[in-house]
Design a protein around this motif. Structure first.
Motif, PDB file in Angstrom:
ATOM      1  N   MET A 146      13.083 -16.216  -1.369  1.00  0.00           N
ATOM      2  CA  MET A 146      14.444 -16.111  -1.851  1.00  0.00           C
ATOM      3  C   MET A 146      15.364 -16.917  -0.932  1.00  0.00           C
ATOM      4  N   SER A 147      16.312 -17.577  -1.537  1.00  0.00           N
ATOM      5  CA  SER A 147      17.232 -18.404  -0.772  1.00  0.00           C
ATOM      6  C   SER A 147      18.236 -17.549  -0.016  1.00  0.00           C
ATOM      7  N   HIS A 148      18.543 -17.961   1.221  1.00  0.00           N
ATOM      8  CA  HIS A 148      19.582 -17.277   1.992  1.00  0.00           C
ATOM      9  C   HIS A 148      20.961 -17.585   1.425  1.00  0.00           C
ATOM     10  N   ASP A 149      21.043 -18.607   0.567  1.00  0.00           N
ATOM     11  CA  ASP A 149      22.326 -19.013   0.013  1.00  0.00           C
ATOM     12  C   ASP A 149      22.650 -18.329  -1.305  1.00  0.00           C
ATOM     13  N   LEU A 150      21.829 -17.401  -1.748  1.00  0.00           N
ATOM     14  CA  LEU A 150      22.063 -16.681  -2.982  1.00  0.00           C
ATOM     15  C   LEU A 150      23.379 -15.917  -2.880  1.00  0.00           C
ATOM     16  N   LYS A 151      24.283 -16.196  -3.798  1.00  0.00           N
ATOM     17  CA  LYS A 151      25.604 -15.560  -3.761  1.00  0.00           C
ATOM     18  C   LYS A 151      25.753 -14.653  -4.977  1.00  0.00           C
ATOM     19  N   PRO A 152      25.907 -13.360  -4.743  1.00  0.00           N
ATOM     20  CA  PRO A 152      26.077 -12.439  -5.868  1.00  0.00           C
ATOM     21  C   PRO A 152      27.436 -12.625  -6.541  1.00  0.00           C
ATOM     22  N   SER A 153      27.457 -12.325  -7.843  1.00  0.00           N
ATOM     23  CA  SER A 153      28.725 -12.331  -8.584  1.00  0.00           C
ATOM     24  C   SER A 153      29.556 -11.135  -8.130  1.00  0.00           C
ATOM     25  N   ASN A 154      30.781 -11.057  -8.591  1.00  0.00           N
ATOM     26  CA  ASN A 154      31.649  -9.928  -8.235  1.00  0.00           C
ATOM     27  C   ASN A 154      31.029  -8.598  -8.665  1.00  0.00           C
ATOM     28  N   THR A 155      30.476  -8.558  -9.860  1.00  0.00           N
ATOM     29  CA  THR A 155      29.829  -7.341 -10.366  1.00  0.00           C
ATOM     30  C   THR A 155      28.607  -6.988  -9.528  1.00  0.00           C
ATOM     31  N   GLU A 156      27.797  -7.981  -9.225  1.00  0.00           N
ATOM     32  CA  GLU A 156      26.608  -7.751  -8.413  1.00  0.00           C
ATOM     33  C   GLU A 156      26.995  -7.266  -7.022  1.00  0.00           C
ATOM     34  N   LEU A 157      28.102  -7.763  -6.504  1.00  0.00           N
ATOM     35  CA  LEU A 157      28.561  -7.342  -5.191  1.00  0.00           C
ATOM     36  C   LEU A 157      28.951  -5.856  -5.187  1.00  0.00           C
ATOM     37  N   VAL A 158      29.530  -5.364  -6.277  1.00  0.00           N
ATOM     38  CA  VAL A 158      29.850  -3.934  -6.394  1.00  0.00           C
ATOM     39  C   VAL A 158      28.572  -3.115  -6.237  1.00  0.00           C
ATOM     40  N   VAL A 159      27.518  -3.516  -6.934  1.00  0.00           N
ATOM     41  CA  VAL A 159      26.232  -2.807  -6.886  1.00  0.00           C
ATOM     42  C   VAL A 159      25.649  -2.875  -5.480  1.00  0.00           C
ATOM     43  N   LEU A 160      25.643  -4.060  -4.883  1.00  0.00           N
ATOM     44  CA  LEU A 160      25.100  -4.211  -3.533  1.00  0.00           C
ATOM     45  C   LEU A 160      25.852  -3.355  -2.526  1.00  0.00           C
ATOM     46  N   LYS A 161      27.179  -3.344  -2.609  1.00  0.00           N
ATOM     47  CA  LYS A 161      27.965  -2.568  -1.652  1.00  0.00           C
ATOM     48  C   LYS A 161      27.657  -1.075  -1.754  1.00  0.00           C
ATOM     49  N   VAL A 162      27.456  -0.586  -2.959  1.00  0.00           N
ATOM     50  CA  VAL A 162      27.074   0.831  -3.132  1.00  0.00           C
ATOM     51  C   VAL A 162      25.734   1.088  -2.452  1.00  0.00           C
ATOM     52  N   LEU A 163      24.772   0.206  -2.680  1.00  0.00           N
ATOM     53  CA  LEU A 163      23.437   0.407  -2.104  1.00  0.00           C
ATOM     54  C   LEU A 163      23.434   0.193  -0.595  1.00  0.00           C
ATOM     55  N   TRP A 164      24.229  -0.733  -0.091  1.00  0.00           N
ATOM     56  CA  TRP A 164      24.323  -0.911   1.362  1.00  0.00           C
ATOM     57  C   TRP A 164      24.884   0.345   2.015  1.00  0.00           C
ATOM     58  N   LYS A 165      25.815   1.003   1.358  1.00  0.00           N
ATOM     59  CA  LYS A 165      26.416   2.224   1.913  1.00  0.00           C
ATOM     60  C   LYS A 165      25.518   3.440   1.742  1.00  0.00           C
ATOM     61  N   GLN A 166      24.945   3.604   0.563  1.00  0.00           N
ATOM     62  CA  GLN A 166      24.250   4.843   0.230  1.00  0.00           C
ATOM     63  C   GLN A 166      22.737   4.780   0.380  1.00  0.00           C
ATOM     64  N   GLY A 167      22.168   3.595   0.435  1.00  0.00           N
ATOM     65  CA  GLY A 167      20.716   3.477   0.501  1.00  0.00           C
ATOM     66  C   GLY A 167      20.121   3.491  -0.893  1.00  0.00           C
ATOM     67  N   ALA A 168      18.806   3.596  -0.968  1.00  0.00           N
ATOM     68  CA  ALA A 168      18.080   3.538  -2.238  1.00  0.00           C
ATOM     69  C   ALA A 168      18.588   4.608  -3.207  1.00  0.00           C
ATOM     70  N   LEU A 169      18.797   4.184  -4.454  1.00  0.00           N
ATOM     71  CA  LEU A 169      19.269   5.104  -5.488  1.00  0.00           C
ATOM     72  C   LEU A 169      18.508   4.893  -6.790  1.00  0.00           C
ATOM     73  N   PRO A 170      18.263   5.979  -7.530  1.00  0.00           N
ATOM     74  CA  PRO A 170      17.715   5.823  -8.881  1.00  0.00           C
ATOM     75  C   PRO A 170      18.805   5.266  -9.806  1.00  0.00           C
ATOM     76  N   MET A 171      18.410   4.767 -10.957  1.00  0.00           N
ATOM     77  CA  MET A 171      19.328   4.080 -11.857  1.00  0.00           C
ATOM     78  C   MET A 171      20.556   4.915 -12.207  1.00  0.00           C
ATOM     79  N   ARG A 172      20.378   6.150 -12.609  1.00  0.00           N
ATOM     80  CA  ARG A 172      21.521   6.965 -13.051  1.00  0.00           C
ATOM     81  C   ARG A 172      22.520   7.172 -11.898  1.00  0.00           C
ATOM     82  N   ALA A 173      22.037   7.475 -10.712  1.00  0.00           N
ATOM     83  CA  ALA A 173      22.932   7.671  -9.565  1.00  0.00           C
ATOM     84  C   ALA A 173      23.645   6.373  -9.206  1.00  0.00           C
ATOM     85  N   LEU A 174      22.935   5.257  -9.297  1.00  0.00           N
ATOM     86  CA  LEU A 174      23.552   3.959  -9.022  1.00  0.00           C
ATOM     87  C   LEU A 174      24.636   3.677 -10.065  1.00  0.00           C
TER      88      LEU A 174
END
Length: 125
Positions: A1-29
């Motif tokens: 995977m490229s280190h230059d991969l840039k998430p979209s604004n929507t993808e960034l929302v998802v990543l920020k939740v997971l960075w804060k909360q850790g692994a989550l199942p789909m419904r909780a995410l």
């Protein structure tokens, strides 16, 4: 995977939740992101699957249930996004100042130090 991969604004929302909360199942995410995205569960599933396909997320099974985790490092991703914004949008052609990150609620002191090192490494000739 490229280190230059840039998430979209929507993808960034998802990543920020997971960075804060850790692994989550789909419904909780979905529930954690819903206030910001206001999407159906189906739309969240589609977005998460695309993120897995792009290499932004990984899926792991815990007790038979799929949990999603970030497949990209928070500090590198934020450093890349910041550098991209300042260069592409603001047309600044100089190293990123650490004052840009002052007061961030997303990064702790250790992560700020990691971002500083990444930005220094990337600005070296």
């Amino acid at each position: 995977m490229s280190h230059d991969l840039k998430p979209s604004n929507t993808e960034l929302v998802v990543l920020k939740v997971l960075w804060k909360q850790g692994a989550l199942p789909m419904r909780a995410l979905h529930e954690a992101c819903f206030a910001q995205l206001n999407w159906s569960l189906s739309s969240s599933r589609t977005t998460v699957q695309r993120m897995v396909d792009k290499g932004l997320l990984a899926m792991e099974r815990k007790d038979g249930v799929a949990h999603y985790i970030p497949a990209v490092e928070k500090t590198r991703t934020l450093a890349n996004l910041t550098r991209d914004f300042l260069s592409r949008v603001m047309e600044l052609d100089r190293p990123v100042s650490m004052s840009t990150f002052t007061g961030s609620q997303l990064l702790d002191d250790d992560e700020l130090e990691r971002v500083r090192k990444l930005l220094e490494e990337d600005s070296e000739p």
